[in-house]
Write a protein that holds these residues in place. Sequence first.
Motif, PDB file in Angstrom:
ATOM      1  N   ASP A 231       2.891  -5.838  -6.617  1.00  0.00           N
ATOM      2  CA  ASP A 231       1.936  -6.592  -5.807  1.00  0.00           C
ATOM      3  C   ASP A 231       1.364  -7.756  -6.619  1.00  0.00           C
ATOM      4  O   ASP A 231       1.295  -8.894  -6.139  1.00  0.00           O
ATOM      5  CB  ASP A 231       0.802  -5.668  -5.343  1.00  0.00           C
ATOM      6  CG  ASP A 231      -0.153  -6.344  -4.381  1.00  0.00           C
ATOM      7  OD1 ASP A 231      -0.049  -6.112  -3.171  1.00  0.00           O
ATOM      8  OD2 ASP A 231      -1.031  -7.112  -4.851  1.00  0.00           O
TER       9      ASP A 231
ATOM     10  N   LEU B 168       4.059  -0.080  -8.067  1.00  0.00           N
ATOM     11  CA  LEU B 168       3.720  -0.777  -6.829  1.00  0.00           C
ATOM     12  C   LEU B 168       2.610  -1.794  -7.072  1.00  0.00           C
ATOM     13  O   LEU B 168       2.663  -2.922  -6.579  1.00  0.00           O
ATOM     14  CB  LEU B 168       3.291   0.230  -5.765  1.00  0.00           C
ATOM     15  CG  LEU B 168       3.020  -0.349  -4.379  1.00  0.00           C
ATOM     16  CD1 LEU B 168       4.321  -0.803  -3.732  1.00  0.00           C
ATOM     17  CD2 LEU B 168       2.315   0.687  -3.496  1.00  0.00           C
ATOM     18  N   ARG B 169       1.600  -1.391  -7.847  1.00  0.00           N
ATOM     19  CA  ARG B 169       0.505  -2.318  -8.172  1.00  0.00           C
ATOM     20  C   ARG B 169       1.027  -3.490  -8.990  1.00  0.00           C
ATOM     21  O   ARG B 169       0.614  -4.646  -8.799  1.00  0.00           O
ATOM     22  CB  ARG B 169      -0.600  -1.581  -8.923  1.00  0.00           C
ATOM     23  CG  ARG B 169      -1.383  -0.599  -8.070  1.00  0.00           C
ATOM     24  CD  ARG B 169      -2.624  -0.088  -8.782  1.00  0.00           C
ATOM     25  NE  ARG B 169      -2.300   0.740  -9.938  1.00  0.00           N
ATOM     26  CZ  ARG B 169      -2.107   2.050  -9.879  1.00  0.00           C
ATOM     27  NH1 ARG B 169      -2.186   2.689  -8.711  1.00  0.00           N
ATOM     28  NH2 ARG B 169      -1.831   2.746 -10.962  1.00  0.00           N
TER      29      ARG B 169
ATOM     30  N   ASP C  68       5.192   5.947 -13.234  1.00  0.00           N
ATOM     31  CA  ASP C  68       4.403   6.250 -12.039  1.00  0.00           C
ATOM     32  C   ASP C  68       4.733   5.229 -10.941  1.00  0.00           C
ATOM     33  O   ASP C  68       4.459   4.039 -11.106  1.00  0.00           O
ATOM     34  CB  ASP C  68       2.914   6.211 -12.381  1.00  0.00           C
ATOM     35  CG  ASP C  68       2.031   6.497 -11.172  1.00  0.00           C
ATOM     36  OD1 ASP C  68       2.573   6.879 -10.114  1.00  0.00           O
ATOM     37  OD2 ASP C  68       0.810   6.323 -11.288  1.00  0.00           O
ATOM     38  N   PRO C  69       5.320   5.662  -9.811  1.00  0.00           N
ATOM     39  CA  PRO C  69       5.667   4.715  -8.741  1.00  0.00           C
ATOM     40  C   PRO C  69       4.465   3.922  -8.241  1.00  0.00           C
ATOM     41  O   PRO C  69       4.600   2.736  -7.907  1.00  0.00           O
ATOM     42  CB  PRO C  69       6.235   5.616  -7.638  1.00  0.00           C
ATOM     43  CG  PRO C  69       6.723   6.830  -8.352  1.00  0.00           C
ATOM     44  CD  PRO C  69       5.761   7.029  -9.491  1.00  0.00           C
ATOM     45  N   ALA C  70       3.290   4.537  -8.182  1.00  0.00           N
ATOM     46  CA  ALA C  70       2.098   3.832  -7.715  1.00  0.00           C
ATOM     47  C   ALA C  70       1.718   2.706  -8.671  1.00  0.00           C
ATOM     48  O   ALA C  70       1.271   1.633  -8.254  1.00  0.00           O
ATOM     49  CB  ALA C  70       0.934   4.805  -7.549  1.00  0.00           C
ATOM     50  N   SER C  71       1.906   2.950  -9.973  1.00  0.00           N
ATOM     51  CA  SER C  71       1.621   1.925 -10.964  1.00  0.00           C
ATOM     52  C   SER C  71       2.608   0.770 -10.836  1.00  0.00           C
ATOM     53  O   SER C  71       2.234  -0.406 -10.947  1.00  0.00           O
ATOM     54  CB  SER C  71       1.693   2.521 -12.377  1.00  0.00           C
ATOM     55  OG  SER C  71       1.386   1.549 -13.357  1.00  0.00           O
TER      56      SER C  71
ATOM     57  N   SER D 210       0.795  -1.226   0.000  1.00  0.00           N
ATOM     58  CA  SER D 210       0.000   0.000   0.000  1.00  0.00           C
ATOM     59  C   SER D 210       0.827   1.276   0.000  1.00  0.00           C
ATOM     60  O   SER D 210       0.293   2.354  -0.263  1.00  0.00           O
ATOM     61  CB  SER D 210      -0.937   0.013   1.219  1.00  0.00           C
ATOM     62  OG  SER D 210      -0.191  -0.097   2.426  1.00  0.00           O
ATOM     63  N   ASP D 211       2.128   1.186   0.276  1.00  0.00           N
ATOM     64  CA  ASP D 211       2.958   2.385   0.385  1.00  0.00           C
ATOM     65  C   ASP D 211       4.273   2.155  -0.339  1.00  0.00           C
ATOM     66  O   ASP D 211       5.145   1.437   0.161  1.00  0.00           O
ATOM     67  CB  ASP D 211       3.198   2.715   1.864  1.00  0.00           C
ATOM     68  CG  ASP D 211       4.039   3.975   2.043  1.00  0.00           C
ATOM     69  OD1 ASP D 211       4.221   4.716   1.056  1.00  0.00           O
ATOM     70  OD2 ASP D 211       4.517   4.204   3.170  1.00  0.00           O
ATOM     71  N   TYR D 212       4.424   2.755  -1.513  1.00  0.00           N
ATOM     72  CA  TYR D 212       5.639   2.514  -2.292  1.00  0.00           C
ATOM     73  C   TYR D 212       6.871   3.099  -1.606  1.00  0.00           C
ATOM     74  O   TYR D 212       7.989   2.678  -1.865  1.00  0.00           O
ATOM     75  CB  TYR D 212       5.518   3.043  -3.718  1.00  0.00           C
ATOM     76  CG  TYR D 212       5.250   4.523  -3.847  1.00  0.00           C
ATOM     77  CD1 TYR D 212       6.266   5.456  -3.746  1.00  0.00           C
ATOM     78  CD2 TYR D 212       3.968   4.991  -4.120  1.00  0.00           C
ATOM     79  CE1 TYR D 212       6.025   6.805  -3.886  1.00  0.00           C
ATOM     80  CE2 TYR D 212       3.716   6.343  -4.257  1.00  0.00           C
ATOM     81  CZ  TYR D 212       4.740   7.250  -4.145  1.00  0.00           C
ATOM     82  OH  TYR D 212       4.499   8.579  -4.281  1.00  0.00           O
TER      83      TYR D 212
END
Length: 299
Positions: free
Chosen positions: A56, A52-53, A47-50, A23-25
């Motif tokens: 996961d 991270l997904r 995108d770091p959030a992308s 949940s937190d990159y």
Amino acid sequence: MTTAPRASGAVLRDLLRGGLPLSDYASVDPVLLDLRGVVARAAWPDDPASRLRALDSLLRWQLARFTHHRLAVPARLLFGAAPEARGLTLTERREKAAASADYEVHHFRKRIEPEICEQLADMLNADSEDLRSRAIPPALGQARKPLRLPADVFAWEAAEHEQALSVLWSGVYALRAALLAAAVATGTGGPDSAQAVDAARTALWRLAQTLNAAAAYAVAYGPSVLGADPPTEPEELALLAGWYPVLTDELAAELAAAASGSDQPEQFWTAVQAGSAAAGANSWCTDLAASAAAEEGAS
């Protein structure tokens, strides 16, 4: 020369406190987000959030196919990938994982946990090495308005190329699904079962369809996939779907020709058996089922 990022057991062990989902990159070691397998799967690699997904999802996939059979269930429990481990603390997950493998908790934490993390790191690194191409499928996003192209010849040409590339990638993903189905069929019924035979034939049909799409792409756009780095031949994308027995160039051409006129695997198989490719096709299907059976026995 720049060294490619590599996962390690120590880095993966740092993920255990929070577990899955990630949940937190900011709490994830950048080396994991920079793995080639993660970058290639991210919808938006910048995108770091992308990323991270994507990490996961990749972790869940590797845990689902964990190569060490005895530690597969404990690994999924430890990382929180198993349904019964969701929402639990690390201590609770560790206790469940140790119990599932019949280990005392202290021994599990000191000896087995590092082994699981090292095994998972090896799988992530092998996945990155298997990505021989930086070619990625067209990015998808939620559409908020109808697709309309401007009255511009360049826009039309770009759309036609993306259409051809999408057809090619759809073949790669369909082949991936067929190879997975063949592995499941062999694992549950044995390599000589009717379902394993049918699944292997379907996988060969999907491979032939992909090779046919690759040939059409090469005719239209040349011997390399546009935008791929390093240069990648269209038929090489089929290798990203997973391992399968090698085809000779002659057999591949015959199978692709048979696939071009076959809308169903049964129709394809009938056409193949009526021609000179029959022996090669039969051998390919036998080898595919046998390889899946050998992997099952090794685990």
